[in-house]
Write an enzyme that holds these catalytic residues in place. Structure first.
Site, PDB file in Angstrom:
ATOM      1  N   HIS A 148      -2.528   5.705   6.269  1.00  0.00           N
ATOM      2  CA  HIS A 148      -1.116   5.963   6.283  1.00  0.00           C
ATOM      3  C   HIS A 148      -0.893   7.650   5.720  1.00  0.00           C
ATOM      4  CE1 HIS A 148       0.284   2.055   6.337  1.00  0.00           C
ATOM      5  NE2 HIS A 148      -0.142   1.548   5.306  1.00  0.00           N
ATOM      6  N   CYS A 200       0.814  -1.313  -0.011  1.00  0.00           N
ATOM      7  CA  CYS A 200      -0.115  -0.038   0.016  1.00  0.00           C
ATOM      8  C   CYS A 200       0.786   1.224  -0.138  1.00  0.00           C
ATOM      9  CB  CYS A 200      -0.845  -0.144   1.102  1.00  0.00           C
ATOM     10  SG  CYS A 200       0.005  -0.443   2.757  1.00  0.00           S
TER      11      CYS A 200
HETATM   12  P1  NAD Z   1      -5.306 -10.394   6.881  1.00  0.00           P
HETATM   13  O1  NAD Z   1      -4.822 -10.855   7.808  1.00  0.00           O
HETATM   14  O2  NAD Z   1      -6.486  -9.346   7.025  1.00  0.00           O
HETATM   15  O3  NAD Z   1      -6.122 -11.524   5.901  1.00  0.00           O
HETATM   16  C1  NAD Z   1      -5.337 -12.608   5.474  1.00  0.00           C
HETATM   17  C2  NAD Z   1      -6.441 -13.672   5.458  1.00  0.00           C
HETATM   18  O4  NAD Z   1      -5.873 -14.951   5.148  1.00  0.00           O
HETATM   19  C3  NAD Z   1      -6.960 -14.147   7.012  1.00  0.00           C
HETATM   20  O5  NAD Z   1      -8.535 -13.940   6.760  1.00  0.00           O
HETATM   21  C4  NAD Z   1      -6.138 -15.402   7.424  1.00  0.00           C
HETATM   22  O6  NAD Z   1      -7.224 -16.150   8.070  1.00  0.00           O
HETATM   23  C5  NAD Z   1      -6.073 -16.079   5.843  1.00  0.00           C
HETATM   24  N1  NAD Z   1      -5.033 -16.931   5.833  1.00  0.00           N
HETATM   25  C6  NAD Z   1      -3.838 -17.388   6.657  1.00  0.00           C
HETATM   26  N2  NAD Z   1      -3.595 -18.333   6.330  1.00  0.00           N
HETATM   27  C7  NAD Z   1      -4.121 -18.793   5.272  1.00  0.00           C
HETATM   28  C8  NAD Z   1      -3.894 -19.719   4.130  1.00  0.00           C
HETATM   29  N3  NAD Z   1      -2.723 -20.646   4.507  1.00  0.00           N
HETATM   30  N4  NAD Z   1      -4.528 -19.981   3.186  1.00  0.00           N
HETATM   31  C9  NAD Z   1      -5.663 -19.160   2.843  1.00  0.00           C
HETATM   32  N5  NAD Z   1      -5.823 -18.097   3.872  1.00  0.00           N
HETATM   33  C10 NAD Z   1      -5.188 -17.924   4.843  1.00  0.00           C
HETATM   34  O7  NAD Z   1      -4.255  -9.767   5.817  1.00  0.00           O
HETATM   35  P2  NAD Z   1      -4.302  -8.697   4.824  1.00  0.00           P
HETATM   36  O8  NAD Z   1      -4.008  -7.448   5.536  1.00  0.00           O
HETATM   37  O9  NAD Z   1      -5.460  -8.654   3.840  1.00  0.00           O
HETATM   38  O10 NAD Z   1      -2.900  -8.717   4.135  1.00  0.00           O
HETATM   39  C11 NAD Z   1      -2.900  -9.775   3.009  1.00  0.00           C
HETATM   40  C12 NAD Z   1      -1.690  -9.673   2.141  1.00  0.00           C
HETATM   41  O11 NAD Z   1      -1.900  -7.916   1.619  1.00  0.00           O
HETATM   42  C13 NAD Z   1      -0.401  -9.477   2.727  1.00  0.00           C
HETATM   43  O12 NAD Z   1       0.742  -9.787   2.101  1.00  0.00           O
HETATM   44  C14 NAD Z   1      -0.247  -7.811   3.103  1.00  0.00           C
HETATM   45  O13 NAD Z   1       1.190  -7.421   3.445  1.00  0.00           O
HETATM   46  C15 NAD Z   1      -0.732  -7.344   1.861  1.00  0.00           C
HETATM   47  N6  NAD Z   1      -1.192  -6.058   2.348  1.00  0.00           N
HETATM   48  C16 NAD Z   1      -2.001  -5.421   3.114  1.00  0.00           C
HETATM   49  C17 NAD Z   1      -2.445  -4.409   3.287  1.00  0.00           C
HETATM   50  C18 NAD Z   1      -2.978  -3.866   4.547  1.00  0.00           C
HETATM   51  O14 NAD Z   1      -2.906  -2.705   5.117  1.00  0.00           O
HETATM   52  N7  NAD Z   1      -4.060  -4.538   5.145  1.00  0.00           N
HETATM   53  C19 NAD Z   1      -2.272  -3.377   2.317  1.00  0.00           C
HETATM   54  C20 NAD Z   1      -1.509  -3.853   1.236  1.00  0.00           C
HETATM   55  C21 NAD Z   1      -1.154  -5.121   1.044  1.00  0.00           C
END
Ligand code: NAD
Length: 355
Positions: free
Chosen positions: A220, A140
């Site tokens: 952010h 992000c």
């Molecule tokens: P999150 O924790 O909100 O969601 C991840 C989901 O994946 C959860 O529901 C979790 O239960 C599930 N999960 C865990 N292990 C798993 C598996 N083996 N198989 C399938 N599902 C599984 O995380 P998020 O914030 O959505 O982040 C996801 C990705 O996106 C990360 O790489 C993060 O760095 C990136 N990201 C996050 C943001 C943010 O601010 N939230 C912004 C940009 C990028």
């Protein structure tokens, strides 16, 4: 039709699923989840097919009375592309499974750049992912930086970018994250990893970043100083940044003084989940002194990468141009926040420092 599945249905996954569902050239085949929690309930209400991400836990869904369409391998058999939205590091573990099923994959910014053939930002390097098997949408913060740096580099040339990133402590649903009452240099080492991450999509830009983490879940905030290679005037830069597809120049008259009012505005105008997909740049903050440009912007961490994921799928699976893909994504999702005020911001007025 590009058949898409989403593996990992948290903050990013649920938003990507909705965005894919809205595309006329994509079909959301289903989403894979680890547990039958409230998000599984919400997915079912949206009519999405659920797959158990971990085969051993399929029984948990049926025990909870939730009908699933199968397990992750079943979903992978049905799709052309999986968007991996699992927690950082899990995507890299999943890579081999995707390859075994001959499915292309889009990973998220929490993964290292080596997980994919290319890192992706729609504005900076759409073409680098053309026909790729594995692509990583940058984080992000990197997305927010790249959207501003790319047009500045093209238009004026860049000698150096210096950016301070004031990072939200966690997302609203992340009850276990902090800090609760502190300001953390994060990472304490300078420069931070964000600059090198920008270089995965804009390799020729000199960029140093440093980060702090603060107790908010909203957005952010970035403070940018860009030393340009030429000397445009402030109004010219404002016009350039206003003209970008995924920026919103916050006019002074709107009286939006921070993330709270930005999110409130997004909710007031009916944005789903109060999402702000655009970089929100305070028009008053844009100031050019000599070759030095300064600005403040906010990026909504839960939302800004969502349209980028949609475009990444098109860069891998279609021959649509970047402009065509971006336009289609923006139109279907309603991206392109523009002020309804006819604004003339006038001159930048410095104020006296009193604290
Ligand atoms: P999150 O924790 O909100 O969601 C991840 C989901 O994946 C959860 O529901 C979790 O239960 C599930 N999960 C865990 N292990 C798993 C598996 N083996 N198989 C399938 N599902 C599984 O995380 P998020 O914030 O959505 O982040 C996801 C990705 O996106 C990360 O790489 C993060 O760095 C990136 N990201 C996050 C943001 C943010 O601010 N939230 C912004 C940009 C990028």
């Amino acid at each position: 039709m590009i058949r898409v599945g989403v593996n990992g249905y948290g903050t990013i996954g649920k938003r990507v699923a909705d965005a894919v569902e809205a595309q006329p050239d994509m079909e959301l085949v289903g989403i894979a989840k680890t547990r039958p929690n409230y998000e599984a309930d919400a997915a079912l209400r949206r009519g999405y097919s659920l797959y158990a991400a971990i085969a051993d836990r399929a029984g948990d869904f049926t025990d909870a009375g939730i009908e699933i369409a199968g397990t992750l391998p079943d979903m992978l058999e049905e799709i052309d592309v999986v968007v991996d939205c699992c927690p950082s590091g899990v995507g890299a573990e999943n890579r081999e499974t995707y390859a075994e099923h001959d499915v292309r994959a889009v990973f998220q910014g929490g993964e290292g750049a080596s997980v994919a053939d290319a890192s992706f930002n729609s504005r900076a390097n759409f073409e680098a992912s053309r026909d790729a098997e594995f692509v990583r949408v940058v984080s992000c913060n990197t997305t927010g930086l790249s959207r501003v740096i790319a047009p500045l580099q093209e238009q004026y040339g860049i000698e150096k970018v210096r950016a301070t990133l004031v990072r939200r402590g966690g997302d609203p649903a992340q009850t276990g994250r902090g800090p609760i009452n502190d300001v953390l240099p994060d990472p304490v080492t300078i420069p931070s990893h964000h600059g090198p991450d920008v270089n995965t999509v804009l390799p020729d830009v000199a960029v140093d970043t440093l980060g702090l983490t603060v107790p908010t879940t909203q957005m952010h905030t970035h403070s940018l100083n860009v030393t340009l290679e030429s000397e445009p005037d402030t109004e010219e830069v404002r016009a350039l940044l206003a003209d970008q597809d995924r920026t919103f120049l916050i006019p002074e008259i709107a009286a939006i003084d921070g993330a709270g009012k930005l999110k409130e505005f997004a909710r007031d105008i009916g944005r789903p989940r109060g999402d702000v997909w655009e970089n929100c740049i305070w028009a008053e903050s844009i100031n050019v002194t000599g070759r030095d440009l300064y600005l403040f912007q906010n990026v909504h961490q839960e939302a800004d990468v969502v349209p980028e994921n949609v475009d990444a799928i098109r860069s891998m699976c279609t021959d649509l141009s970047p402009a065509e893909s971006i336009a289609r994504t923006n139109e279907t999702l309603g991206i392109g926040l523009e002020s309804r005020f006819d604004t003339d911001e006038g001159d930048w007025k410095p104020v006296t420092a009193d604290d």
